[in-house]
Design a protein around this motif. Structure first.
Motif, PDB file in Angstrom:
ATOM      1  N   LEU A  26       0.847  -1.207   0.000  1.00 18.01           N
ATOM      2  CA  LEU A  26       0.000   0.000   0.000  1.00 18.01           C
ATOM      3  C   LEU A  26       0.877   1.249   0.000  1.00 18.01           C
ATOM      4  N   PRO A  27       0.683   2.155  -0.964  1.00 20.05           N
ATOM      5  CA  PRO A  27       1.469   3.402  -0.928  1.00 20.05           C
ATOM      6  C   PRO A  27       1.240   4.151   0.387  1.00 20.05           C
ATOM      7  N   LYS A  28       2.322   4.686   0.941  1.00 18.57           N
ATOM      8  CA  LYS A  28       2.223   5.449   2.200  1.00 18.57           C
ATOM      9  C   LYS A  28       1.187   6.565   2.090  1.00 18.57           C
ATOM     10  N   GLU A  29       1.096   7.146   0.902  1.00 18.18           N
ATOM     11  CA  GLU A  29       0.197   8.290   0.700  1.00 18.18           C
ATOM     12  C   GLU A  29      -1.269   7.878   0.765  1.00 18.18           C
ATOM     13  N   LEU A  30      -1.543   6.556   0.744  1.00 18.09           N
ATOM     14  CA  LEU A  30      -2.938   6.095   0.846  1.00 18.09           C
ATOM     15  C   LEU A  30      -3.290   5.624   2.250  1.00 18.09           C
ATOM     16  N   LEU A  31      -2.348   5.725   3.185  1.00 22.19           N
ATOM     17  CA  LEU A  31      -2.706   5.340   4.565  1.00 22.19           C
ATOM     18  C   LEU A  31      -3.849   6.227   5.017  1.00 22.19           C
ATOM     19  N   PRO A  32      -4.866   5.646   5.663  1.00 19.64           N
ATOM     20  CA  PRO A  32      -6.014   6.473   6.022  1.00 19.64           C
ATOM     21  C   PRO A  32      -5.707   7.425   7.173  1.00 19.64           C
ATOM     22  N   VAL A  33      -6.209   8.609   7.036  1.00 21.61           N
ATOM     23  CA  VAL A  33      -6.211   9.588   8.133  1.00 21.61           C
ATOM     24  C   VAL A  33      -7.685   9.925   8.300  1.00 21.61           C
ATOM     25  N   GLY A  34      -8.330   9.266   9.277  1.00 23.60           N
ATOM     26  CA  GLY A  34      -9.780   9.350   9.359  1.00 23.60           C
ATOM     27  C   GLY A  34     -10.362   8.579   8.166  1.00 23.60           C
ATOM     28  N   ASN A  35     -11.371   9.160   7.523  1.00 24.62           N
ATOM     29  CA  ASN A  35     -12.030   8.418   6.430  1.00 24.62           C
ATOM     30  C   ASN A  35     -11.451   8.742   5.055  1.00 24.62           C
ATOM     31  N   ARG A  36     -10.301   9.410   5.028  1.00 27.02           N
ATOM     32  CA  ARG A  36      -9.690   9.759   3.740  1.00 27.02           C
ATOM     33  C   ARG A  36      -8.216   9.373   3.747  1.00 27.02           C
ATOM     34  N   PRO A  37      -7.677   8.938   2.614  1.00 24.37           N
ATOM     35  CA  PRO A  37      -6.234   8.701   2.590  1.00 24.37           C
ATOM     36  C   PRO A  37      -5.469  10.022   2.694  1.00 24.37           C
ATOM     37  N   ALA A  38      -4.251   9.925   3.220  1.00 29.23           N
ATOM     38  CA  ALA A  38      -3.449  11.131   3.472  1.00 29.23           C
ATOM     39  C   ALA A  38      -3.394  12.042   2.253  1.00 29.23           C
ATOM     40  N   ILE A  39      -3.186  11.466   1.070  1.00 30.84           N
ATOM     41  CA  ILE A  39      -3.001  12.310  -0.122  1.00 30.84           C
ATOM     42  C   ILE A  39      -4.279  13.062  -0.491  1.00 30.84           C
ATOM     43  N   GLN A  40      -5.436  12.518  -0.126  1.00 35.54           N
ATOM     44  CA  GLN A  40      -6.680  13.239  -0.435  1.00 35.54           C
ATOM     45  C   GLN A  40      -6.791  14.527   0.382  1.00 35.54           C
ATOM     46  N   TRP A  41      -6.280  14.480   1.631  1.00 37.51           N
ATOM     47  CA  TRP A  41      -6.255  15.716   2.423  1.00 37.51           C
ATOM     48  C   TRP A  41      -5.434  16.782   1.679  1.00 37.51           C
ATOM     49  N   VAL A 256       1.845  13.019   9.127  1.00 37.85           N
ATOM     50  CA  VAL A 256       1.263  11.679   9.009  1.00 37.85           C
ATOM     51  C   VAL A 256       2.222  10.738   8.280  1.00 37.85           C
ATOM     52  N   GLY A 257       3.484  11.146   8.152  1.00 31.23           N
ATOM     53  CA  GLY A 257       4.475  10.368   7.413  1.00 31.23           C
ATOM     54  C   GLY A 257       5.372   9.523   8.300  1.00 31.23           C
ATOM     55  N   THR A 258       5.158   9.614   9.617  1.00 28.15           N
ATOM     56  CA  THR A 258       5.874   8.730  10.546  1.00 28.15           C
ATOM     57  C   THR A 258       4.830   8.057  11.426  1.00 28.15           C
ATOM     58  N   LEU A 259       5.178   6.913  11.986  1.00 30.48           N
ATOM     59  CA  LEU A 259       4.212   6.178  12.804  1.00 30.48           C
ATOM     60  C   LEU A 259       3.738   7.028  13.990  1.00 30.48           C
ATOM     61  N   GLU A 260       4.694   7.678  14.672  1.00 33.01           N
ATOM     62  CA  GLU A 260       4.341   8.498  15.834  1.00 33.01           C
ATOM     63  C   GLU A 260       3.418   9.646  15.415  1.00 33.01           C
ATOM     64  N   GLY A 261       3.819  10.326  14.328  1.00 31.52           N
ATOM     65  CA  GLY A 261       3.035  11.465  13.846  1.00 31.52           C
ATOM     66  C   GLY A 261       1.644  11.034  13.417  1.00 31.52           C
ATOM     67  N   TYR A 263      -0.154   8.428  14.492  1.00 32.55           N
ATOM     68  CA  TYR A 263      -0.992   8.179  15.682  1.00 32.55           C
ATOM     69  C   TYR A 263      -1.406   9.503  16.327  1.00 32.55           C
ATOM     70  N   ALA A 264      -0.438  10.412  16.493  1.00 32.94           N
ATOM     71  CA  ALA A 264      -0.737  11.694  17.155  1.00 32.94           C
ATOM     72  C   ALA A 264      -1.804  12.452  16.366  1.00 32.94           C
ATOM     73  N   THR A 265      -1.720  12.393  15.025  1.00 35.35           N
ATOM     74  CA  THR A 265      -2.703  13.101  14.195  1.00 35.35           C
ATOM     75  C   THR A 265      -4.099  12.512  14.392  1.00 35.35           C
ATOM     76  N   LEU A 266      -4.182  11.187  14.488  1.00 36.84           N
ATOM     77  CA  LEU A 266      -5.500  10.575  14.702  1.00 36.84           C
ATOM     78  C   LEU A 266      -6.107  11.051  16.021  1.00 36.84           C
ATOM     79  N   PHE A 267      -5.255  11.138  17.065  1.00 41.88           N
ATOM     80  CA  PHE A 267      -5.756  11.650  18.352  1.00 41.88           C
ATOM     81  C   PHE A 267      -6.235  13.094  18.204  1.00 41.88           C
ATOM     82  N   ARG A 268      -5.441  13.898  17.473  1.00 47.15           N
ATOM     83  CA  ARG A 268      -5.791  15.312  17.315  1.00 47.15           C
ATOM     84  C   ARG A 268      -7.102  15.483  16.557  1.00 47.15           C
ATOM     85  N   LEU A 269      -7.320  14.655  15.532  1.00 48.28           N
ATOM     86  CA  LEU A 269      -8.498  14.833  14.685  1.00 48.28           C
ATOM     87  C   LEU A 269      -9.741  14.156  15.251  1.00 48.28           C
ATOM     88  N   ALA A 270      -9.542  13.204  16.170  1.00 47.17           N
ATOM     89  CA  ALA A 270     -10.687  12.414  16.662  1.00 47.17           C
ATOM     90  C   ALA A 270     -11.826  13.280  17.209  1.00 47.17           C
TER      91      ALA A 270
END
Ligand code: UTP
Length: 285
Positions: A26-41, A256-261, A263-270
């Motif tokens: 899976l391309p990193k840019e398609l990892l989901p951030v909420g209900n959208r992949p990172a690149i869609q943001w 959203v390009g590192t594992l820590e970041g 996770y932190a972004t998901l907490f921030r956006l939740a």
């Protein structure tokens, strides 16, 4: 007044090694951030800044990114038949965000090289460049703030964020000659400097307004920090022919390009996007 910027180059050809094994297929840019992949943001941010054409730089094996932004007539028909109007609109809106053009980087030789790979698709006008591994968060999207700065100064524009001494060697650092509110006139750039060599603690973040002359500099650019062709080095060469302004932007860019970041972004956006998520996470502790 300068012409509004119409194109946005989005480099998405990297290997995503920091997220392995998730990014094995899976391309990193398609990892989901909420209900959208990172690149869609990123695409939504660029569209909000006025860009109507996205030039996405891919590498072989990352065609799922292209699939994501292509229309899905069969899925749309199925959602329509089932009366799922909200989901139908969500799917339909993805492909109508902008016009999409794709180009390839054969080898991951660095960000500067990835931008150079977009050359044949960029008209002879200033263009945005956006790295999809940060998500803009705040009242005014970061790329739109850069667009405003471009309208004011008509030059190359960089997104700047003040960081700590411990952090600066991870970024490009700028030398500043003049400051007007949140705008800084940049007189030098250094990619990934040791703290003692950093001209300031203002770091270059992954949002840019670039002028087409950058391509000539990138085409002749020798590898720099990390053995990669660095965009920052090409930008430095632009100082020979014109000014560069930086925007110490309002709001945040969430990594959203590192594992820590991520996770932190998901907490921030939740709280805004999935209000029950934190409650659910706490209830199982
Ligand atoms: P990163 O360095 O964050 O991405 O580049 P990466 O190289 O994929 O990640 P790691 O370090 O291996 O984990 C920022 C953006 O630039 C693109 C990446 O796809 C990412 O969107 N990029 C980077 C390219 O397109 N080509 C490159 O040669 C390097």
């Amino acid at each position: 007044m300068a012409q509004p910027i119409q194109q946005c180059v989005i480099p998405a050809a990297g290997l995503g090694t920091r997220f392995l094994p998730a990014t094995k297929a899976l391309p990193k840019e398609l990892l989901p951030v909420g209900n959208r992949p990172a690149i869609q943001w990123g695409v939504e941010e660029a569209a909000a800044a006025g860009a109507s054409e996205m030039v996405i730089v891919l590498s072989e094996g990352k065609e799922l990114i292209r699939d994501h932004f292509a229309p899905s007539p069969a899925l749309e028909e199925l959602l329509r038949a089932r009366g799922k109007e909200t989901q139908l609109e969500a799917v339909r809106s993805v492909s109508s965000l902008a016009q999409f053009t794709y180009t390839y980087q054969d080898q991951p030789l660095g960000l500067g090289h990835a931008v150079l790979c977009a050359r044949e698709h960029v008209r002879k006008d200033p263009f945005f460049c956006l790295l999809p591994d940060d998500v803009s968060y705040g009242a005014a999207p970061v790329l739109a703030q850069l667009g405003e700065a471009f309208q004011r100064f008509g030059t190359t524009v960089l997104a700047l964020m003040r960081v700590s001494e411990e952090q600066i060697s991870r970024y490009g650092s700028v030398a500043v000659a003049e400051t007007v509110g949140k705008y800084h006139r940049v007189t030098g750039v250094v990619e990934k400097p040791a703290v003692k060599d950093a001209p300031s603690l203002l770091a270059i973040m992954g949002r840019y307004v670039l002028l087409p002359d950058i391509f000539d500099h990138l085409a002749h650019q020798a590898p720099g920090a990390g053995g990669e062709i660095q965009l920052t080095d090409g930008i430095g060469k632009m100082l020979g022919t014109g000014d560069i302004w930086g925007v110490e932007f309002d709001g945040e860019l969430l990594d959203v390009g590192t594992l820590e970041g991520w996770y932190a972004t998901l907490f921030r956006l939740a709280p805004a996007y999935a209000p029950k998520a934190l409650e659910m996470a706490q209830s199982v502790q």
